[in-house]
Design an enzyme around this catalytic site. Structure first.
Site, short mmCIF file in Angstrom:
data_model
loop_
_atom_site.label_atom_id
_atom_site.label_comp_id
_atom_site.label_asym_id
_atom_site.label_seq_id
_atom_site.Cartn_x
_atom_site.Cartn_y
_atom_site.Cartn_z
N HIS A 13 38.13 49.88 51.43
CA HIS A 13 37.63 48.52 51.08
C HIS A 13 38.74 47.77 50.36
CE1 HIS A 13 34.16 45.84 49.56
NE2 HIS A 13 35.30 45.25 49.19
N HIS A 136 27.62 44.35 50.67
CA HIS A 136 27.81 43.88 49.30
C HIS A 136 26.40 43.84 48.71
CE1 HIS A 136 29.84 41.48 46.06
NE2 HIS A 136 28.56 41.35 45.78
N ASP A 247 38.51 47.83 46.44
CA ASP A 247 38.08 46.44 46.27
C ASP A 247 39.18 45.61 45.62
OD1 ASP A 247 36.39 44.32 46.68
OD2 ASP A 247 35.25 44.60 44.83
O1 DOR Z 1 35.28 40.69 42.62
C1 DOR Z 1 35.23 40.52 43.82
N1 DOR Z 1 36.19 39.84 44.47
N2 DOR Z 1 34.18 40.99 44.50
C2 DOR Z 1 33.98 40.69 45.80
O2 DOR Z 1 32.98 41.10 46.33
C3 DOR Z 1 34.94 39.83 46.52
C4 DOR Z 1 36.25 39.83 45.89
C5 DOR Z 1 37.14 38.71 46.39
O3 DOR Z 1 37.27 38.58 47.61
O4 DOR Z 1 37.70 37.99 45.56
ZN ZN Z 2 35.27 43.48 48.14
#
Ligand code: DOR
Ligand code: ZN
Length: 348
Positions: A13, A136, A247
């Site tokens: 991810h 999500h 992430d």
């Molecule tokens: O903190 C986050 N940033 N959570 C997400 O789900 C998306 C991500 C982003 O793309 O900036």
């Molecule tokens: Zn993400």
């Protein structure tokens, strides 16, 4: 242990962004991980197979010729997504999953779906396709306390969905709560979860340590210490339902340090080191390889990476930032203790 060697990990991810930002952040991920599942929340989002293939080509064009890094592409589920597009995605070996963003939950989610439960046809098509649905998992109900968003989504949407679609394969992305950890532990093997390094190392106090800390803000937001401990427990348990997903979500400093700062933590440069730190603290270095390098490919039905990386034991902080000024990218865990460092982390 002075150093350990593990099968090269994959990142299941990551947000690689596009354009100049892609060029800046890609080397960190591509230099360390074998493959990465690339999130589709660009602006505009990656909705069609052809969008994903073009995005993939842009990524490949920025890699050094001898790079073996493989971007694994995803599609963004929107009101425009058809069953035919899902079938086309399943036929493309380049696309490995479909991503559900609740509308309004996070960065570039405006074209996400309002309520997954209203999309039976689409869910049937996803179930038939065999592609995992990446979730999500947060409710966006305005009356819901921000810290309860994941728990409520699990109760109201995800648990019923997993029950109603018995063939659906689901990855509950970046889980943050003890309840999510328990749900995935107890669910069938077709349900898995990714866990980020920040949610293994920090609790929500880190957001307010001596003042507001925008570089610790991501969504789902950090939770309580009991949640962090539950995540460490499942990540280090050897349960194949849990695997690495950073992430990593870069935003320039100017966009983070603002009156309405963006959600996202940029951890790609030290992600493996940060996971190692969490596993070391839990006395579970011997479980790191399974979490980082074995469970993800098994869930996605892919072979493990053939090469290995070495982590050297050497106390020292990680780097602080990439670039300068308002455009800099502040790196997670800057200046904090890291015990293991990737030897020879390639091109950066
Ligand atoms: O903190 C986050 N940033 N959570 C997400 O789900 C998306 C991500 C982003 O793309 O900036
Ligand atoms: Zn993400």
């Amino acid at each position: 242990m002075d150093s350990i060697e593990i099968t090269r990990p994959d990142d299941w991810h990551v947000h690689l962004r596009d354009g100049d930002l892609l060029a800046r952040v890609l080397p960190y991920t591509a230099g360390r991980f074998g493959r990465a599942v690339v999130m589709p929340n660009l602006d505009p989002p990656v909705i069609r197979v052809e969008d994903a293939l073009r995005y993939r080509a842009r990524i490949l064009s920025l890699l050094p010729e001898d790079s073996a890094f493989e971007p694994l592409m995803t599609l963004y589920l929107s009101d425009e997504t058809t069953a035919a597009e899902i079938e086309a995605a399943a036929r493309s070996s380049r696309i490995v999953a479909l991503k559900f963003y609740p509308q309004g939950a996070t960065t570039h989610s405006a074209r996400g779906l309002r309520d997954l439960a209203d999309h039976h046809r689409l869910l049937e098509a996803i179930e038939r396709s065999g592609l995992p649905l990446l979730v999500h998992g947060e409710t966006t109900a305005p009356d819901c306390d921000v810290f309860d968003r994941e728990r409520r989504f699990l109760e109201e949407t995800l648990a019923p969905l997993v029950g109603d679609f018995q063939g659906l394969r689901v990855v509950f992305e970046h889980i943050t709560t003890a309840e999510a950890a328990a749900f995935v532990s107890e669910a069938a093997s077709r349900v898995a979860a990714t866990i980020t390094p920040q949610h293994l190392l920090l609790n929500r106090n880190a957001l307010f340590e001596g003042g507001f800390r925008p570089h610790h803000y991501c969504v789902p937001v950090l939770k309580r210490e009991r949640d962090r401990r539950a995540l460490v427990s499942v990540a280090t348990s050897g349960d194949p339902s849990f695997f690495l997903g950073t992430d990593s979500a870069p935003h320039p400093r100017g966009a983070k340090q603002s009156a309405c700062g963006c959600a996202g933590i940029f951890n790609a440069p030290i992600a493996i080191e940060a996971y190692a730190e969490a596993f070391r603290r839990a006395g579970a270095m011997d479980r790191l390889e399974a979490f980082a390098s074995h469970h993800g490919p098994a869930f996605y039905g892919l072979p493990r990476n053939a090469d290995r990386i070495r982590l050297e034991r050497r106390d020292g902080p990680g780097p602080t930032r990439d670039g300068d000024g308002a455009e800099s990218l502040e790196i997670f865990w800057a200046g904090e203790k890291l015990t293991y460092h990737v030897a020879d982390p390639c091109r950066k």
